[in-house]
Write a protein that holds these residues in place. Structure first.
Motif, mmCIF file in Angstrom:
data_model
loop_
_atom_site.group_PDB
_atom_site.id
_atom_site.type_symbol
_atom_site.label_atom_id
_atom_site.label_comp_id
_atom_site.label_asym_id
_atom_site.label_seq_id
_atom_site.Cartn_x
_atom_site.Cartn_y
_atom_site.Cartn_z
ATOM 1 N N GLY A 47 -8.005 10.518 1.437
ATOM 2 C CA GLY A 47 -8.613 9.867 0.546
ATOM 3 C C GLY A 47 -7.954 8.508 0.333
ATOM 4 O O GLY A 47 -6.689 8.073 0.724
ATOM 5 N N LEU A 48 -8.677 7.481 -0.372
ATOM 6 C CA LEU A 48 -8.069 6.325 -1.110
ATOM 7 C C LEU A 48 -8.094 6.303 -2.600
ATOM 8 O O LEU A 48 -8.610 7.129 -3.277
ATOM 9 N N GLN A 72 -8.697 6.988 -9.689
ATOM 10 C CA GLN A 72 -9.660 7.758 -8.863
ATOM 11 C C GLN A 72 -9.320 7.866 -7.489
ATOM 12 O O GLN A 72 -8.695 6.927 -7.004
ATOM 13 N N ILE A 73 -9.751 8.861 -6.702
ATOM 14 C CA ILE A 73 -9.765 9.168 -5.384
ATOM 15 C C ILE A 73 -10.953 9.359 -5.058
ATOM 16 O O ILE A 73 -11.923 9.988 -5.341
ATOM 17 N N ARG A 74 -11.360 8.467 -3.895
ATOM 18 C CA ARG A 74 -12.591 8.445 -3.213
ATOM 19 C C ARG A 74 -12.313 8.431 -1.681
ATOM 20 O O ARG A 74 -11.328 8.255 -1.276
ATOM 21 N N LYS A 75 -13.387 8.848 -0.792
ATOM 22 C CA LYS A 75 -13.154 9.089 0.650
ATOM 23 C C LYS A 75 -12.980 7.533 1.098
ATOM 24 O O LYS A 75 -12.391 7.403 2.046
ATOM 25 N N MET A 127 0.876 -1.241 0.109
ATOM 26 C CA MET A 127 -0.055 -0.022 0.017
ATOM 27 C C MET A 127 0.852 1.340 0.025
ATOM 28 O O MET A 127 1.868 1.265 0.868
ATOM 29 N N HIS A 128 0.579 2.165 -0.914
ATOM 30 C CA HIS A 128 1.294 3.424 -1.036
ATOM 31 C C HIS A 128 0.609 4.684 -0.178
ATOM 32 O O HIS A 128 -0.763 4.656 -0.147
ATOM 33 N N MET A 176 -3.239 -2.099 -10.407
ATOM 34 C CA MET A 176 -1.714 -2.147 -10.246
ATOM 35 C C MET A 176 -1.206 -1.471 -9.118
ATOM 36 O O MET A 176 0.082 -1.830 -8.507
ATOM 37 N N ALA A 177 -2.037 -0.797 -8.453
ATOM 38 C CA ALA A 177 -1.547 -0.038 -7.175
ATOM 39 C C ALA A 177 -2.576 0.494 -6.223
ATOM 40 O O ALA A 177 -3.767 0.651 -6.913
ATOM 41 N N GLU A 178 -2.405 0.752 -5.208
ATOM 42 C CA GLU A 178 -3.459 1.065 -4.205
ATOM 43 C C GLU A 178 -2.775 1.782 -3.069
ATOM 44 O O GLU A 178 -1.621 1.630 -2.755
ATOM 45 N N GLY A 179 -3.716 2.699 -2.359
ATOM 46 C CA GLY A 179 -3.098 3.533 -1.386
ATOM 47 C C GLY A 179 -3.935 4.664 -0.721
ATOM 48 O O GLY A 179 -4.916 4.634 -1.067
#
Length: 106
Positions: free
Chosen positions: A77-78, A32-35, A1-2, A93-96
């Motif tokens: 945000g996530l 995308q960025i979400r809460k 997680m980044h 490919m990535a999340e964080g």
């Protein structure tokens, strides 16, 4: 997680690494960025089409211009980043997490 730290109201460019053996030639990228994961509201969206995300050798390069970040009202945000293949297949490919750092000097 980044964990990405974006300076609110500043031009910020960040890199998110991925497996350097992955060949993403011809792919597009979408972020995308979400809460939260379940929230329907998209706080921001980066794509190769809007030129705010590009695919480099082993990393995604993300662009957060001050014109956009100065209007952000969220502090956290996530996100996740998907690579879209030429035939339309999607691979996450990535999340964080995104942390928005407010400015002090005005």
């Amino acid at each position: 997680m980044h964990i990405l730290r974006v300076l609110k109201g500043s031009d910020t460019v960040l890199r998110v690494p991925f497996d350097h053996h992955a060949d993403l030639t011809g792919f597009e990228a979408w972020m995308q960025i979400r809460k939260s994961k379940s929230n329907e509201v998209v706080l921001d969206e980066l794509t190769t089409e809007n030129k705010r995300i590009s695919i480099g050798h082993g990393c995604f390069c993300l662009s957060f211009p001050h014109e956009i970040t100065e209007n952000w009202s969220f502090r956290r945000g996530l996100f996740d980043i998907k690579a879209i293949s030429p035939d339309g297949g999607e691979v996450r490919m990535a999340e964080g997490k995104i942390l928005v750092i407010p400015g002090v000097t005005r």
